[in-house]
Design a protein around this motif. Sequence first.
Motif, short mmCIF file in Angstrom:
data_model
loop_
_atom_site.label_atom_id
_atom_site.label_comp_id
_atom_site.label_asym_id
_atom_site.label_seq_id
_atom_site.Cartn_x
_atom_site.Cartn_y
_atom_site.Cartn_z
N PHE A 7 0.86 -1.18 0.00
CA PHE A 7 0.00 0.00 0.00
C PHE A 7 0.90 1.23 0.00
CE2 PHE A 7 -2.36 3.12 2.75
CZ PHE A 7 -3.35 3.42 1.84
N ARG A 8 0.57 2.20 -0.83
CA ARG A 8 1.39 3.41 -0.92
C ARG A 8 0.50 4.65 -0.98
NH1 ARG A 8 3.04 0.19 -5.96
NH2 ARG A 8 1.50 0.91 -7.44
N THR A 9 1.11 5.77 -0.79
CA THR A 9 0.37 7.03 -0.76
C THR A 9 -0.48 7.22 -2.01
OG1 THR A 9 2.13 7.95 0.59
CG2 THR A 9 0.62 9.51 -0.39
N SER A 10 -0.01 6.79 -3.14
CA SER A 10 -0.76 6.96 -4.39
C SER A 10 -2.07 6.15 -4.39
CB SER A 10 0.10 6.58 -5.60
OG SER A 10 0.52 5.24 -5.50
N ASP A 11 -2.24 5.22 -3.44
CA ASP A 11 -3.47 4.43 -3.33
C ASP A 11 -4.54 5.10 -2.47
OD1 ASP A 11 -2.47 2.16 -4.80
OD2 ASP A 11 -1.32 1.60 -3.01
#
Length: 175
Positions: A7-11
């Motif tokens: 999971f990353r900030t862009s998600d």
Amino acid sequence: MVELRDFRTSDCRQLAAWIDGPLELWNWSGHHFSWPLDEGQLAEYAAESSTPVRQSWMAFDPTTDHVVGHVSLRIEAANASGRLGRVLVAPEARGKGYGAAMLTKALDAGFGELGLEQIELGVWDDNAHAIRLYEGLGFACDHVLRDVVQFAGKSWSAMQMILPRSAWAVDAGSA
């Protein structure tokens, strides 16, 4: 059927779009986030997800590359245990088996590469669909916390479930 990626900030925007109100937010995260859910709250969560304390994933269907869900595992290294949580299947992907596939991958990671000896979770006791899913994966009720909180005009009780590594090894081998 699914693969997991970090999971990353862009998600954050996509995850926030799956939660359409305060009750759904409560069902997903309890008191950990507040409504309206915004990208700032999720960015903090994404930052925590890149530490040894939590592993969070987005699940995607490798045949279509569509993101179909999210799951998180809080890690307690001192006692080799984890707490599964923040499980959410994208609205358009519900009822298609993605939830079980996503959780299977997360449990494989927890018991495999993370080396956990047991994984626990909490689920609201009125969430029959989720309870059936967890039981189907081998989780068993450990105890129920009765009337732990009042929210949206109702009293909420939380079922605490547990899955030891030994039970997963048996279930995973027969799957």
